[in-house]
Design a protein around this motif. Sequence first.
Motif, PDB file in Angstrom:
ATOM      1  N   SER A 185       0.827  -1.199   0.000  1.00 43.90           N
ATOM      2  CA  SER A 185       0.000   0.000   0.000  1.00 43.90           C
ATOM      3  C   SER A 185       0.867   1.257   0.000  1.00 43.90           C
ATOM      4  CB  SER A 185      -0.910  -0.033   1.232  1.00 43.90           C
ATOM      5  OG  SER A 185      -1.404   1.241   1.513  1.00 43.90           O
ATOM      6  N   GLY A 186       1.880   1.279   0.844  1.00 39.73           N
ATOM      7  CA  GLY A 186       2.760   2.441   0.911  1.00 39.73           C
ATOM      8  C   GLY A 186       3.494   2.665  -0.392  1.00 39.73           C
ATOM      9  N   TRP A 187       3.878   1.562  -0.999  1.00 39.50           N
ATOM     10  CA  TRP A 187       4.597   1.657  -2.263  1.00 39.50           C
ATOM     11  C   TRP A 187       3.688   2.215  -3.358  1.00 39.50           C
ATOM     12  CZ3 TRP A 187       6.297  -3.067  -5.564  1.00 39.50           C
ATOM     13  CH2 TRP A 187       7.202  -2.641  -6.521  1.00 39.50           C
ATOM     14  N   TYR A 219       1.288   4.163  -2.962  1.00 36.73           N
ATOM     15  CA  TYR A 219       1.083   5.566  -2.623  1.00 36.73           C
ATOM     16  C   TYR A 219       2.176   6.443  -3.211  1.00 36.73           C
ATOM     17  CZ  TYR A 219       1.204   9.650   0.523  1.00 36.73           C
ATOM     18  OH  TYR A 219       1.253  10.915   1.043  1.00 36.73           O
ATOM     19  N   TYR A 220       3.442   6.055  -2.973  1.00 36.75           N
ATOM     20  CA  TYR A 220       4.459   7.002  -3.417  1.00 36.75           C
ATOM     21  C   TYR A 220       4.937   6.727  -4.824  1.00 36.75           C
ATOM     22  CZ  TYR A 220       8.779   4.232  -2.681  1.00 36.75           C
ATOM     23  OH  TYR A 220       9.799   3.336  -2.746  1.00 36.75           O
ATOM     24  N   TRP A 258      -3.824   4.924  -1.871  1.00 38.46           N
ATOM     25  CA  TRP A 258      -3.037   3.887  -1.214  1.00 38.46           C
ATOM     26  C   TRP A 258      -3.750   2.546  -1.148  1.00 38.46           C
ATOM     27  CZ3 TRP A 258      -5.826   2.612   3.070  1.00 38.46           C
ATOM     28  CH2 TRP A 258      -6.727   3.587   3.511  1.00 38.46           C
ATOM     29  N   PRO A 303       7.162  13.646   4.099  1.00 39.81           N
ATOM     30  CA  PRO A 303       6.396  12.973   5.139  1.00 39.81           C
ATOM     31  C   PRO A 303       6.504  13.701   6.466  1.00 39.81           C
ATOM     32  CG  PRO A 303       8.468  11.829   4.739  1.00 39.81           C
ATOM     33  CD  PRO A 303       8.454  13.015   3.831  1.00 39.81           C
ATOM     34  N   ASP A 349       1.285  14.489   5.361  1.00 44.26           N
ATOM     35  CA  ASP A 349       2.197  14.348   4.236  1.00 44.26           C
ATOM     36  C   ASP A 349       1.889  15.461   3.260  1.00 44.26           C
ATOM     37  OD1 ASP A 349       3.034  10.925   3.290  1.00 44.26           O
ATOM     38  OD2 ASP A 349       3.490  12.095   5.085  1.00 44.26           O
ATOM     39  N   ASP A 365       0.499   8.923   7.398  1.00 43.68           N
ATOM     40  CA  ASP A 365       1.530   7.972   7.788  1.00 43.68           C
ATOM     41  C   ASP A 365       1.108   7.131   8.980  1.00 43.68           C
ATOM     42  OD1 ASP A 365       3.838  10.427   6.761  1.00 43.68           O
ATOM     43  OD2 ASP A 365       3.537   8.471   5.829  1.00 43.68           O
ATOM     44  N   TRP A 373       0.327   3.399   7.780  1.00 41.21           N
ATOM     45  CA  TRP A 373       1.371   2.388   7.747  1.00 41.21           C
ATOM     46  C   TRP A 373       2.069   2.255   9.088  1.00 41.21           C
ATOM     47  CZ3 TRP A 373       1.458   6.300   3.749  1.00 41.21           C
ATOM     48  CH2 TRP A 373       0.629   5.939   2.682  1.00 41.21           C
TER      49      TRP A 373
END
Lengths: 663, 156, 175
Positions: A226-228, A230-231, A238, A588, A593, A618, A621
Amino acid sequence: MIPEIGHYALILALCVAVVQGTIPIYGAAVGNSSFMSVAKPAARGQFLLVLLAFCCLGYAFAAKDFSVLYVASTSNSQLPLHYRLAAIWGAHEGSLLLWVFILTIWMVAVSFFSGHLPEAMRARILAVMGLVSVGFLLFMLTVSNPFERLIPAAFDGRDLNPLLQDPGMVIHPPMLYMGYVGFSVAFAFALAALFGGTLDAAWARWSRPWTTVAWCFLTIGVAMGSGWAYYELGWGGWWFWDPVENASFMPWLAGTALIHSLAVTDKRGGFKAWSVLLAILAFSLSLLGTFLVRSGVLTSVHAFATDPKRGLFILVFLAVVIGGSLILYAWRAPRVGLGGGFSIVSREGMLLANNVLLVAALGSVLLGTLYPLFLDALDLGKISVGPPYFDTVFVPLMTPAIFLMGIGPLAQWKKASLPDLAVRLRWAFGVSVATALVVPILMGHWSPLVSLGLLLALWVATTIAVDLRERLAHTDGSSFTGKLAMLPRAYWGMVIAHFGLALFITGVTMVKGFEVEQDVRMNVGETATLGGYTFRFDGTEQYKGPNYIAARGSIHVSQDGRDVTVMYPEKRRYTVQNQTMTEAAISPGFLRDLYVSLGEPLEGGAWSVRLYHKPFIDWIWGGCLVMAVGGVLAISDRRYRLAWRRKEVEVPGGTQMARQTVS
Amino acid sequence: MKLWLYLVSILLISGHAMAAYEASPLAENPQVEARLKALAVELRCLVCQNQTLADSNAPLAEDLRREVREMIVKNMSDKEIIDFLVSRYGDFVLYRPPLKTTTTLLWVGPFLLVIGGATALVLVLRKRQKKLAAVALTEAEHNRVAQLLSEGANRP
Amino acid sequence: MNRFLIPLGIFVVVLVFLGIGLTLNPRELPSPLVGKPAPSFSLPQLHEKEKVLSSNDLKGKVWLLNFWASWCGGCKEEHPVLIHLAKSGEVPIYGMDYKDRREEALAWLREWGNPYPLVAVDESGRVGIDYGVYGVPETYVIDKAGVIRYKQIGPLREDVLQTKILPLVRELQNQ
């Protein structure tokens, strides 16, 4: 030469797996100790062979050996080394090798940490894992060989998909697979218990740490995915309820249900058959995920290149493994006896209600994911089921489950009293409701969903506080910290994992309720304000990376006149596949963010820019990480550490009869 | 007089310069864009591997966004816009499946699962309690238990 | 014993569906316009810009509408089939040049041959959207009353032409 060594290593590993999958089970069935003892060395041997194969493939990537078809299609001479190695699992064949490799890692772990188990049980567990390994190795060696040669060799490779050229790629799949594949251990425990006919509380106690470790890895794996997204993907989202995301989330839901159900089975000996079924379900969902990603049956951003032959193989494998284990379940489970009794209002009852809700949520996700396929197969048209459906359905299902999370730990085993619980929790409830109603108003915008989310998160946190206070009151100890230290680690694990979930819910609620975005055209020197921050566009410059050319923008951020940071969003063009990628710039922070991505270049050096302010994102996660920490704490509890050091006392055969439970 | 004109012109120029530093929104009409976004997030990009119309860069997605934008400007309602797209591309274009006979199971399913599961749980628990209560100890078993306990107490 | 078989039962049902799923294509989108009147259009022609090709002109005969573009790979693939069909004269194929550039389209036809009596230019892609086009090539069979009877998604293959499209065309022509 090296790829051939890898290939032969896999063939040998298959032979070992066949031996591992059959002889120990036979040995356990007839009581032959020497046959049973084949399991441990077989598992370790398999690990070494697959490790060799894995290293051979890694070498082929590192040495840029484009005579190997897989290397030629997923790598390139300009690709940096760490991505060349991560490309091992960048496509179908290599990711299967990773799957098997991680399976052998778990096998070896079981072979080392199972000294306290009866020999027959250990033999069966390793045998089941060996059989799963047979399936995957056979799959690789027949239709998905990572060592297949490309003759004549390619001059240069097709390059790894630019989306995957990212640090997340290096860690996310291994973490995810450690979780997915880790559930094979719980699965093996369940089948071993069904084979052996001894399904008792001891089985649950042995199973728990393995299940929890796999669950920790899966939590981190899914959170990382999910975090990956997102960015890396550049659209600021996400979670999309994409079929492949769901394929990793469903085992997680099943695993969570399993952890809680094992708690009941362990403590009270009840619901053994249900725990076994959940263990089978969790791993079955892992396998189903493998099928969905590689068969082309569902459309997804994550899908590997698809091939009907492969899909068919996995489908047959699913039929054999899952069908076989469910047949075994239908045959053996009815013989399992009941455990201790308990009333509906009790901790056991609440844990099981939690199970019902988790499984209903899981079922809903599965229903939504497969429904388009159902309708298409019945020729009833083509539909799409996306985030609007899942969001609408998932929240109402999870809300009562989270509400129960607050009450369960305070309820007594066997029989609890609702009025008593209400009295103990009224302060927590009141504070949660009041705060949840007030905070959104203070933040400027009230909505019922935001208040609901905050209510649930606060409820979990306040009930933890109430529970802690009650337990400390009943603990002997000199000081406050002394009393805290006396509480068992398993308890701390639960508290921290639950608290992690509260953080997660807070993050989701606040981001969905209060995030803002702006699409602006920015000339050099122009500013835009968002969320109290001022963003100033300072132009772009050309930048050359190892295998891409980028336009790197420079955005200066300030707040109330004070400098905050400078952000560098990029628009990259990867030269080999000629693909353009947007690299968002993220600043972040604990409470928010800032997210900036470049759109298109406009005349006069101006660019279209998208700005986001995402409060508390944040925590999403961070909350998952805290949950995983809770899980780790739970397994490091004293009784597990002692158990692993102590070998099970050999009980003479005659007393086997005493193990039959009252039915 | 000249000084006064000079000062006024400086103020005018600097005021204009400061206004020039504020970035303008990309869209011509923010309200239309907001409505477009709300709609586009629930629509599917037909040529992508599972992406919304809002997020996709595909040419067809841009064309469809342009169409939807024009329909919004013409003051068509959300329902009319959705009907326009569904009549051309089918229900596939909607990420929120419409409630019809074929999707009833989809929408009602989760609810059924919870109700079904809860009912099953309650029934199973009740049956268990009855079964366990039925297993009462007989007289002989009571005596045996007493005997075992006393033996255990006498052991050193 | 019965309730312990429920998980197996559910699994078998799911398995059957997954098996059927292997034979399907989740990305292929059947058209809801089949059986409905073809959306009308009136667009400039490719070869003679001043002239217009209108769908109304084509009422009263059975015809094929083929969406294509010079940048489209699949169109090259199906082109020989179209040329062959045009030579047979069984049914006229009208072309719709979708989101293309005139010069490139003309050059493409010169190089690969022109099966179309007339080609209309849909530069913006709006007519494509009206027809529910989501990728080229796509071909529609339209009857004498102007109703869409069949949509071919992707390149037109000879076998599909012979087994599905031509029989349908003959049936419609006899009506």
